[in-house]
Design a protein around this motif. Sequence first.
Motif, short mmCIF file in Angstrom:
data_model
loop_
_atom_site.label_atom_id
_atom_site.label_comp_id
_atom_site.label_asym_id
_atom_site.label_seq_id
_atom_site.Cartn_x
_atom_site.Cartn_y
_atom_site.Cartn_z
N PHE A 1 -3.99 -72.43 -4.21
CA PHE A 1 -2.87 -71.63 -4.70
C PHE A 1 -2.33 -70.79 -3.55
N LYS A 2 -1.16 -70.22 -3.77
CA LYS A 2 -0.51 -69.43 -2.73
C LYS A 2 -1.22 -68.10 -2.53
N VAL A 3 -1.39 -67.73 -1.27
CA VAL A 3 -1.87 -66.41 -0.90
C VAL A 3 -0.73 -65.75 -0.13
N LEU A 4 -0.09 -64.80 -0.76
CA LEU A 4 1.07 -64.12 -0.19
C LEU A 4 0.67 -62.79 0.43
N HIS A 5 1.49 -62.30 1.37
CA HIS A 5 1.22 -61.05 2.05
C HIS A 5 2.48 -60.21 2.10
N THR A 6 2.37 -58.97 1.73
CA THR A 6 3.43 -57.99 1.96
C THR A 6 2.75 -56.86 2.71
N ALA A 7 2.91 -56.87 4.02
CA ALA A 7 2.19 -55.95 4.89
C ALA A 7 3.05 -54.77 5.30
N THR A 8 2.38 -53.66 5.52
CA THR A 8 3.02 -52.45 6.05
C THR A 8 2.21 -52.02 7.26
N CYS A 9 2.90 -51.60 8.30
CA CYS A 9 2.23 -51.12 9.50
C CYS A 9 2.69 -49.71 9.80
N ASN A 10 1.74 -48.81 9.98
CA ASN A 10 2.02 -47.42 10.30
C ASN A 10 1.45 -47.08 11.68
N ILE A 11 1.92 -45.98 12.20
CA ILE A 11 1.42 -45.48 13.48
C ILE A 11 0.55 -44.24 13.20
N GLY A 12 -0.57 -44.21 13.85
CA GLY A 12 -1.48 -43.09 13.71
C GLY A 12 -2.07 -42.73 15.04
N LYS A 13 -2.82 -41.65 15.04
CA LYS A 13 -3.50 -41.21 16.25
C LYS A 13 -4.98 -41.52 16.14
N LYS A 14 -5.53 -41.96 17.25
CA LYS A 14 -6.96 -42.23 17.32
C LYS A 14 -7.71 -40.91 17.24
N LEU A 15 -8.67 -40.84 16.33
CA LEU A 15 -9.48 -39.64 16.20
C LEU A 15 -10.52 -39.60 17.30
#
Length: 156
Positions: free
Chosen positions: A141-155
Amino acid sequence: MPLKHLFKAILNWQTNTNSEKRYIKNHAISFEGKSDLQLSAAKAFKGDPSLHNPEDLLLSSLMSCHMMSYLYVCSLHQINVLAYTDSASGTLETDEKGSGRFVKVHLHPIVTIDNPEQIELANSLHQKANELCFIANSCNFKVLHTATCNIGKKLS
């Protein structure tokens, strides 16, 4: 020559019926050296809603495998992933005979990276991760992706 890997599990169930003369579907699956999984059928199929079911495990397997494949391809492209979350849904269709199958799973990964110049590349790598994912490659079956990418700071 392809490498083969063998995975083993043991399922244990004992006969048990409730007052409606239906089998209680609770059972355990064991893996050597790991804690047992306590499972049942999904609530819709007369199972114990407090336990995981095979549908839960299929969905979680796809999410986990996709994440590991994604982290792998990000490492190949020197993308520093700071965080990864996912919220997935799977659509299961049943017919009048009681048979059924998943028709699609939709993953919604949210990835945090530290380099804003890599957002486009980071988003595009979900397709490559899907191509590498062992579990997705095993599905019909289909495996779909709706991705979001954010920017963060390394702790530190």
